[in-house]
Design a protein around this motif. Structure first.
Motif, PDB file in Angstrom:
ATOM      1  N   ARG A  24       0.845  -1.191   0.000  1.00 27.03           N
ATOM      2  CA  ARG A  24       0.000   0.000   0.000  1.00 27.03           C
ATOM      3  C   ARG A  24       0.877   1.237   0.000  1.00 27.03           C
ATOM      4  O   ARG A  24       2.054   1.182   0.318  1.00 27.03           O
ATOM      5  N   SER A  25       0.272   2.365  -0.318  1.00 27.99           N
ATOM      6  CA  SER A  25       0.990   3.634  -0.262  1.00 27.99           C
ATOM      7  C   SER A  25       1.590   3.790   1.129  1.00 27.99           C
ATOM      8  O   SER A  25       0.914   3.524   2.132  1.00 27.99           O
ATOM      9  N   PRO A  26       2.844   4.208   1.222  1.00 30.17           N
ATOM     10  CA  PRO A  26       3.529   4.201   2.512  1.00 30.17           C
ATOM     11  C   PRO A  26       3.100   5.279   3.499  1.00 30.17           C
ATOM     12  O   PRO A  26       3.508   5.245   4.639  1.00 30.17           O
ATOM     13  N   ALA A  27       2.290   6.222   3.077  1.00 30.85           N
ATOM     14  CA  ALA A  27       1.969   7.308   4.007  1.00 30.85           C
ATOM     15  C   ALA A  27       0.553   7.810   3.789  1.00 30.85           C
ATOM     16  O   ALA A  27       0.068   7.865   2.662  1.00 30.85           O
ATOM     17  N   PRO A  28      -0.117   8.188   4.886  1.00 27.66           N
ATOM     18  CA  PRO A  28      -1.422   8.840   4.727  1.00 27.66           C
ATOM     19  C   PRO A  28      -1.233  10.209   4.056  1.00 27.66           C
ATOM     20  O   PRO A  28      -0.134  10.768   4.071  1.00 27.66           O
ATOM     21  N   PRO A  29      -2.269  10.753   3.451  1.00 25.14           N
ATOM     22  CA  PRO A  29      -2.132  12.008   2.691  1.00 25.14           C
ATOM     23  C   PRO A  29      -1.462  13.158   3.444  1.00 25.14           C
ATOM     24  O   PRO A  29      -0.617  13.835   2.873  1.00 25.14           O
ATOM     25  N   ALA A  30      -1.809  13.381   4.701  1.00 30.88           N
ATOM     26  CA  ALA A  30      -1.212  14.519   5.429  1.00 30.88           C
ATOM     27  C   ALA A  30       0.299  14.341   5.555  1.00 30.88           C
ATOM     28  O   ALA A  30       1.072  15.277   5.347  1.00 30.88           O
ATOM     29  N   ILE A  31       0.729  13.140   5.867  1.00 31.18           N
ATOM     30  CA  ILE A  31       2.160  12.887   6.013  1.00 31.18           C
ATOM     31  C   ILE A  31       2.844  12.985   4.655  1.00 31.18           C
ATOM     32  O   ILE A  31       3.954  13.505   4.536  1.00 31.18           O
ATOM     33  N   ALA A  32       2.166  12.516   3.612  1.00 31.13           N
ATOM     34  CA  ALA A  32       2.739  12.605   2.267  1.00 31.13           C
ATOM     35  C   ALA A  32       2.933  14.059   1.863  1.00 31.13           C
ATOM     36  O   ALA A  32       3.940  14.410   1.244  1.00 31.13           O
ATOM     37  N   LEU A  33       1.985  14.929   2.209  1.00 25.80           N
ATOM     38  CA  LEU A  33       2.114  16.348   1.877  1.00 25.80           C
ATOM     39  C   LEU A  33       3.279  16.986   2.616  1.00 25.80           C
ATOM     40  O   LEU A  33       4.000  17.816   2.056  1.00 25.80           O
ATOM     41  N   ILE A  34       3.483  16.596   3.852  1.00 25.72           N
ATOM     42  CA  ILE A  34       4.640  17.095   4.611  1.00 25.72           C
ATOM     43  C   ILE A  34       5.926  16.632   3.918  1.00 25.72           C
ATOM     44  O   ILE A  34       6.889  17.384   3.784  1.00 25.72           O
ATOM     45  N   GLY A  35       5.925  15.389   3.435  1.00 26.29           N
ATOM     46  CA  GLY A  35       7.082  14.879   2.708  1.00 26.29           C
ATOM     47  C   GLY A  35       7.336  15.662   1.432  1.00 26.29           C
ATOM     48  O   GLY A  35       8.478  15.949   1.081  1.00 26.29           O
ATOM     49  N   LEU A  36       6.272  16.030   0.735  1.00 28.57           N
ATOM     50  CA  LEU A  36       6.423  16.834  -0.477  1.00 28.57           C
ATOM     51  C   LEU A  36       7.001  18.200  -0.151  1.00 28.57           C
ATOM     52  O   LEU A  36       7.845  18.718  -0.885  1.00 28.57           O
ATOM     53  N   LEU A  37       6.565  18.794   0.953  1.00 34.05           N
ATOM     54  CA  LEU A  37       7.137  20.072   1.375  1.00 34.05           C
ATOM     55  C   LEU A  37       8.631  19.913   1.645  1.00 34.05           C
ATOM     56  O   LEU A  37       9.446  20.743   1.233  1.00 34.05           O
ATOM     57  N   GLY A  38       8.990  18.810   2.296  1.00 39.32           N
ATOM     58  CA  GLY A  38      10.397  18.535   2.549  1.00 39.32           C
ATOM     59  C   GLY A  38      11.190  18.409   1.257  1.00 39.32           C
ATOM     60  O   GLY A  38      12.321  18.877   1.162  1.00 39.32           O
ATOM     61  N   MET A  39      10.577  17.802   0.236  1.00 38.07           N
ATOM     62  CA  MET A  39      11.244  17.686  -1.055  1.00 38.07           C
ATOM     63  C   MET A  39      11.474  19.058  -1.672  1.00 38.07           C
ATOM     64  O   MET A  39      12.550  19.332  -2.217  1.00 38.07           O
ATOM     65  N   LEU A  40      10.479  19.934  -1.588  1.00 41.65           N
ATOM     66  CA  LEU A  40      10.630  21.278  -2.145  1.00 41.65           C
ATOM     67  C   LEU A  40      11.742  22.047  -1.437  1.00 41.65           C
ATOM     68  O   LEU A  40      12.542  22.734  -2.069  1.00 41.65           O
ATOM     69  N   ILE A  41      11.785  21.908  -0.128  1.00 42.31           N
ATOM     70  CA  ILE A  41      12.836  22.585   0.637  1.00 42.31           C
ATOM     71  C   ILE A  41      14.194  21.964   0.309  1.00 42.31           C
ATOM     72  O   ILE A  41      15.180  22.670   0.084  1.00 42.31           O
ATOM     73  N   GLY A  42      14.241  20.634   0.238  1.00 42.42           N
ATOM     74  CA  GLY A  42      15.483  19.941  -0.057  1.00 42.42           C
ATOM     75  C   GLY A  42      16.055  20.299  -1.419  1.00 42.42           C
ATOM     76  O   GLY A  42      17.273  20.339  -1.602  1.00 42.42           O
ATOM     77  N   GLU A  43      15.180  20.566  -2.389  1.00 42.27           N
ATOM     78  CA  GLU A  43      15.648  20.952  -3.719  1.00 42.27           C
ATOM     79  C   GLU A  43      16.455  22.246  -3.678  1.00 42.27           C
ATOM     80  O   GLU A  43      17.283  22.483  -4.563  1.00 42.27           O
TER      81      GLU A  43
END
Length: 96
Positions: A24-43
């Motif tokens: 299954r998808s490894p994260a619920p939507p809220a956690i996934a969105l936080i991860g996406l924010l982390g990706m944007l910052i990491g870039e």
């Protein structure tokens, strides 16, 4: 529009890979969105480090004008600052 289609295609591809692996998808939507924010910052770490290695100063003004718009999606203003993107502002943009 092309960016949205590429993003959707990448998401579908990852979904297919998950299904083939029977996970299954490894994260619920809220956690996934936080991860996406982390990706944007990491870039923004790479251009910041490149600038530091080149001996160029990393100032708050540079960060606001170069990195913040890429993280928030807010277009830079003429003075180098950014204006926050709000739902009201997005509605106005779509009307134009």
């Amino acid at each position: 529009m092309k960016v949205y289609l590429v993003s959707l295609a990448a998401g579908v591809l990852v979904g297919i890979i998950y299904a083939l692996m029977q996970v299954r998808s490894p994260a619920p939507p809220a956690i996934a969105l936080i991860g996406l924010l982390g990706m944007l910052i990491g870039e923004q770490v790479v251009p910041t480090v490149k600038r530091m290695v080149a001996g160029e100063p990393v100032t708050a003004a540079w960060f606001r004008s170069e990195c913040v718009p890429k993280i928030t999606g807010a277009p830079p203003k003429a003075d180098g600052t950014t204006e926050p993107v709000t739902l009201a502002a997005r509605g106005k943009e779509s009307e134009q």
